[in-house]
Design a protein around this motif. Structure first.
Motif, PDB file in Angstrom:
ATOM      1  N   LYS A 113       0.833  -1.203   0.000  1.00  0.00           N
ATOM      2  CA  LYS A 113       0.000   0.000   0.000  1.00  0.00           C
ATOM      3  C   LYS A 113       0.864   1.249   0.000  1.00  0.00           C
ATOM      4  O   LYS A 113       2.060   1.203   0.035  1.00  0.00           O
ATOM      5  CB  LYS A 113      -0.942  -0.030   1.215  1.00  0.00           C
ATOM      6  CG  LYS A 113      -1.992   1.069   1.247  1.00  0.00           C
ATOM      7  CD  LYS A 113      -2.921   1.029   0.066  1.00  0.00           C
ATOM      8  CE  LYS A 113      -4.053   2.026   0.254  1.00  0.00           C
ATOM      9  NZ  LYS A 113      -3.642   3.401   0.071  1.00  0.00           N
ATOM     10  N   SER A 114       0.178   2.355   0.053  1.00  0.00           N
ATOM     11  CA  SER A 114       0.765   3.649  -0.281  1.00  0.00           C
ATOM     12  C   SER A 114       1.943   4.057   0.583  1.00  0.00           C
ATOM     13  O   SER A 114       2.158   3.549   1.666  1.00  0.00           O
ATOM     14  CB  SER A 114      -0.322   4.706  -0.166  1.00  0.00           C
ATOM     15  OG  SER A 114      -0.840   4.701   1.145  1.00  0.00           O
ATOM     16  N   THR A 139      -4.247   6.793  -4.650  1.00  0.00           N
ATOM     17  CA  THR A 139      -3.520   5.593  -4.242  1.00  0.00           C
ATOM     18  C   THR A 139      -2.084   5.672  -4.735  1.00  0.00           C
ATOM     19  O   THR A 139      -1.808   6.259  -5.782  1.00  0.00           O
ATOM     20  CB  THR A 139      -4.162   4.309  -4.815  1.00  0.00           C
ATOM     21  OG1 THR A 139      -4.149   4.392  -6.250  1.00  0.00           O
ATOM     22  CG2 THR A 139      -5.579   4.126  -4.315  1.00  0.00           C
TER      23      THR A 139
END
Length: 285
Positions: free
Chosen positions: A3-4, A163
């Motif tokens: 994830k980010s 994102t």
């Protein structure tokens, strides 16, 4: 894919102006990561800035996370930060050796940021440029090595509607070479490397008397090498298989070495003399 990007929220703008990219070069001449404010201002005035313009530049770079300040007396010391610090340390610690081998894949950043959040998108792009990512296509940044730690140091979480993911792009070597050629604009850079090398060699041939350890020599040194060194950090260390057959960077490195042999020692001596003389009047932009 993970994830980010996470990390402390903070500005990642690249400061504007032709002198910004030369500031790490001044730290390199000083052989320090931190300089007294009064010395940094003096060096910037040697490059042709007024004191006011030098202070404004330092203030902008602090605001943009490229310099950090430590109070000292009535003034402050300024140390490199963010992508500038990372590049400074890479240059300082770089050991000569063969280029990295092609691993068959690029490390990649995949991002989507809505137009309403374009300020964050611009920050991400600027931080990626400082970390020497190339743009493979809109929304996809690539690097031959994993440089996400540099982005983590520059960026906070993406906006709620955006994102940022990390992953890989696997390619055969021929395709990877074509992608690298476009992503880092190697054709344009190669031409600039040749121009820089020719200019530096011509300057060396034109010198007669040894340079003096003074501000004029420092200014000439920075004018000669500054732009060349800025261009050399626009591209990360790419595997030899991905470089053009006529890659001119080794030629430029040789010319840089000739200029350094002539101007480097007196420039170092001049800056060392300023540092040894003390801080003088305090400067706090």
């Amino acid at each position: 894919m993970s994830k980010s990007v996470t990390g402390p929220a903070g500005p990642a703008h690249a400061s504007r102006g032709p002198h910004t990219a030369l500031v790490p070069f001044l730290y390199g001449v000083a052989r320090r990561e931190e300089l007294p404010g009064v010395v940094l201002v003096r060096l910037l005035t040697d490059l042709g800035l007024s004191e006011g313009a030098a202070r404004s530049l330092i203030a902008r770079m602090r605001r943009d996370g490229l310099l950090a300040a430590t109070p000292r007396g009535r003034g402050a010391d300024y140390r490199l930060a963010g992508g500038f610090l990372a590049d400074f340390r890479r240059a300082r610690d770089r050991q000569p050796g063969p280029p990295p081998a092609w691993e068959g894949r690029f490390h990649a950043v995949f991002y989507t940021v809505p137009e309403a959040q374009r300020a964050y998108r611009d920050r991400l792009r600027r931080a990626a440029t400082l970390a020497r990512y190339g743009l493979m296509q809109p929304g996809v940044l690539i690097s031959p090595t994993d440089r996400r730690a540099l982005l983590v140091a520059e960026l906070g979480d993406p906006p709620p509607a955006g994102t940022v993911y990390h992953g890989h792009v696997g390619l055969p070597v021929a395709d990877a070479a074509e992608v690298a050629y476009r992503a880092w604009d190697l054709a344009e850079l190669n031409g600039r490397f040749r121009e820089h090398a020719a200019r530096l060699r011509a300057a060396v041939r034109g010198w007669s008397a040894p340079p003096e350890p003074d501000g004029a020599t420092l200014a000439a040194y920075v004018r000669l090498l500054g732009g060349a060194l800025v261009d050399t950090v626009r591209v990360p260390p790419l595997p030899a298989e991905l470089l053009p057959a006529d890659w001119a960077l080794p030629e430029l490195h040789a010319a840089v070495g000739e200029v350094f042999a002539r101007c480097g020692p007196p420039s170092h001596a001049y800056v060392a003399r300023l540092l040894a003389a003390g801080t003088g009047d305090a400067v706090t932009p």
